[in-house]
Design a protein around this motif. Sequence first.
Motif, mmCIF file in Angstrom:
data_model
loop_
_atom_site.group_PDB
_atom_site.id
_atom_site.type_symbol
_atom_site.label_atom_id
_atom_site.label_comp_id
_atom_site.label_asym_id
_atom_site.label_seq_id
_atom_site.Cartn_x
_atom_site.Cartn_y
_atom_site.Cartn_z
ATOM 1 N N HIS A 1 -0.799 7.640 3.348
ATOM 2 C CA HIS A 1 -1.874 7.714 2.349
ATOM 3 C C HIS A 1 -2.552 9.088 2.401
ATOM 4 O O HIS A 1 -2.878 9.663 1.359
ATOM 5 C CB HIS A 1 -2.905 6.624 2.600
ATOM 6 C CG HIS A 1 -2.368 5.245 2.410
ATOM 7 N ND1 HIS A 1 -3.060 4.114 2.805
ATOM 8 C CD2 HIS A 1 -1.214 4.781 1.864
ATOM 9 C CE1 HIS A 1 -2.351 3.037 2.516
ATOM 10 N NE2 HIS A 1 -1.223 3.416 1.949
ATOM 11 N N GLN B 1 -8.433 5.599 -7.801
ATOM 12 C CA GLN B 1 -7.940 6.691 -6.954
ATOM 13 C C GLN B 1 -8.343 8.033 -7.562
ATOM 14 O O GLN B 1 -7.697 8.524 -8.488
ATOM 15 C CB GLN B 1 -6.420 6.597 -6.815
ATOM 16 C CG GLN B 1 -5.820 7.646 -5.905
ATOM 17 C CD GLN B 1 -4.295 7.601 -5.918
ATOM 18 O OE1 GLN B 1 -3.683 6.615 -6.334
ATOM 19 N NE2 GLN B 1 -3.669 8.672 -5.471
ATOM 20 N N ARG C 1 -10.508 9.487 1.435
ATOM 21 C CA ARG C 1 -9.807 8.741 2.467
ATOM 22 C C ARG C 1 -10.715 8.080 3.507
ATOM 23 O O ARG C 1 -10.346 7.065 4.099
ATOM 24 C CB ARG C 1 -8.845 9.681 3.204
ATOM 25 C CG ARG C 1 -7.675 10.130 2.394
ATOM 26 C CD ARG C 1 -6.664 9.005 2.147
ATOM 27 N NE ARG C 1 -6.173 8.487 3.418
ATOM 28 C CZ ARG C 1 -6.162 7.204 3.738
ATOM 29 N NH1 ARG C 1 -6.596 6.280 2.890
ATOM 30 N NH2 ARG C 1 -5.716 6.813 4.909
ATOM 31 N N ASN D 1 -5.820 -0.924 -2.019
ATOM 32 C CA ASN D 1 -5.616 0.521 -1.901
ATOM 33 C C ASN D 1 -4.118 0.800 -1.956
ATOM 34 O O ASN D 1 -3.405 0.693 -0.971
ATOM 35 C CB ASN D 1 -6.197 1.026 -0.576
ATOM 36 C CG ASN D 1 -6.003 2.522 -0.409
ATOM 37 O OD1 ASN D 1 -6.089 3.267 -1.379
ATOM 38 N ND2 ASN D 1 -5.736 2.958 0.815
ATOM 39 N N THR E 1 0.810 -1.218 0.000
ATOM 40 C CA THR E 1 0.000 0.000 0.000
ATOM 41 C C THR E 1 0.844 1.270 0.000
ATOM 42 O O THR E 1 0.348 2.336 -0.363
ATOM 43 C CB THR E 1 -0.962 0.035 1.201
ATOM 44 O OG1 THR E 1 -0.210 0.192 2.408
ATOM 45 C CG2 THR E 1 -1.802 -1.220 1.271
ATOM 46 N N THR E 2 2.108 1.189 0.411
ATOM 47 C CA THR E 2 2.985 2.365 0.374
ATOM 48 C C THR E 2 4.102 2.215 -0.654
ATOM 49 O O THR E 2 4.805 3.190 -0.931
ATOM 50 C CB THR E 2 3.616 2.625 1.755
ATOM 51 O OG1 THR E 2 4.248 1.435 2.219
ATOM 52 C CG2 THR E 2 2.571 3.074 2.766
ATOM 53 N N ASN F 1 -1.413 4.662 6.859
ATOM 54 C CA ASN F 1 -2.562 5.527 6.582
ATOM 55 C C ASN F 1 -2.203 6.996 6.672
ATOM 56 O O ASN F 1 -2.768 7.823 5.944
ATOM 57 C CB ASN F 1 -3.711 5.182 7.529
ATOM 58 C CG ASN F 1 -4.590 4.080 6.988
ATOM 59 O OD1 ASN F 1 -5.562 4.323 6.277
ATOM 60 N ND2 ASN F 1 -4.234 2.834 7.309
#
Length: 495
Positions: free
Chosen positions: A356, A458, A388, A437, A67-68, A353
Amino acid sequence: MEINPAVTFQHDRSIMYAKRPKVLIVGAGLAGLSLGMLLHKAGIPFEIYERALEVKPLGSAMYFNATTAPMFKQCGIYDEFVSVSKPVSTMKICNEQRQLEYMIQFHGHEELFGAEGYIVARPKLYDILLRQIPQEHLHLGKKVLSMDQGGNGVLLRFSDGTEAEGDILVGADGAYSAVRQGLYEKLKKEKRLPTGDGLPLPFSTVCLVGQTRPLTAEEFPDIELPDCQFRTAVGTNKPYAWKTFTTAQRSVCFIVMQFLDMESSKDNDAFRNSEWGPEAAQAMCEQVRDFPVISGSEKGVTMGDIFDWTPKDLISKVMLEEKVFDTWFDCRTVLIGDACHKFNPSGGVGAANAMHDAIVLANLINGLPFHPIADEIEGAFRAYKRERIDWVKKAYSSSAVLRTMAGPTMAAKMVRYIAKRIPAWAMRKAELRVLSNRPSVAYLPPQEDKGSIRPFFQPSLSARAPVEEEKTKVVGSFEEKKEEVQVAVQTSKAV
């Protein structure tokens, strides 16, 4: 600068030079540094203000996965991140007899989602991010006393008597955010603050966190294994769980969690507003010294040994609050990371998060027109929260389940019973909900995502910088003229 809320005029951008909004970021944690790094790459002016006089390498280990990975790769820090991390493929749940109860598998993530998961010591990742920020943009010892915002800008006043002016204010200053408190105080006076946002942060857990010095194979044999040995031990008839993680630096990061009841909550309430530091930790260290730890050795390693191998100023006692706030922004002020959503660390999703948040917010700030007015800025903030909030709520729920799973209650025992028997397809479905995500930075070159499961849609990827919009208009106009000329030539030939 005098902040005037009544200033609502529309700029005549045709007679003004191209000016990007200046962003003031309060808080030099992972969220603030991530946003600063992304704004720097976009060429957007920013300053980061941190209340601490020095940056201390506090904290334990953190988990990052696919996710990152896109953002890390786009920013050119992925390879360094991997080099200071250890891959993790399983989380092992153990008992006080140092026996394995069951495992949660993380296999196949690179094939499915484009990247594997890694455990990294918090100080190592912090150092990587800190080096992405030009030092002239980072200001230490800046405790916020007050803030004002209006139609013509934002103004910060600090305890050292200095001030800072800008166009956008970002609260990235943690669970007890001074920016959030100042914003909520204003909204409460105006009767615009939801009741729930005005309540104190709830907490049900306190914990010790830290990282040992580099260890030898004799002291902790598992330190030699290539994969991170991520273990959670659950106390028998005691309100504790403890986690250990081996790192690429041959150290052991740890978290010892105490689950509070009514009585112990009162005892720990004094620490609610305390800073991370060693002064509050020693008493809790003494209470849990005898807790057993699996090290790969026949010797009976305990948490006491772990504490003895850890510099005392790197052991901290912290509160583990849990809450998703409803109000994330107003006018020119916006919150990111723990300032607007605080997760229990059992889920391992708090830092990811926060990043994100930084990605989506940076995309939308980059998409603002030159000289944005307050309504345009607030519109970007509204789009940020809309993109988000659902992901944040999912992360909050999963963190709560994992926190419950390690606890002493009957509900915890039921969750552990289910976790032992959960079929592989159900686990994969849960992973899909999270790992689909994989947000990217809209204005940096995209990186190939080799995962067979495509990233979720996105919205902020469509945000374009004003200079890009102008290029699009020019190119579009040129193409229209070109087409007109071609049509004219064809017509003349036909005639």
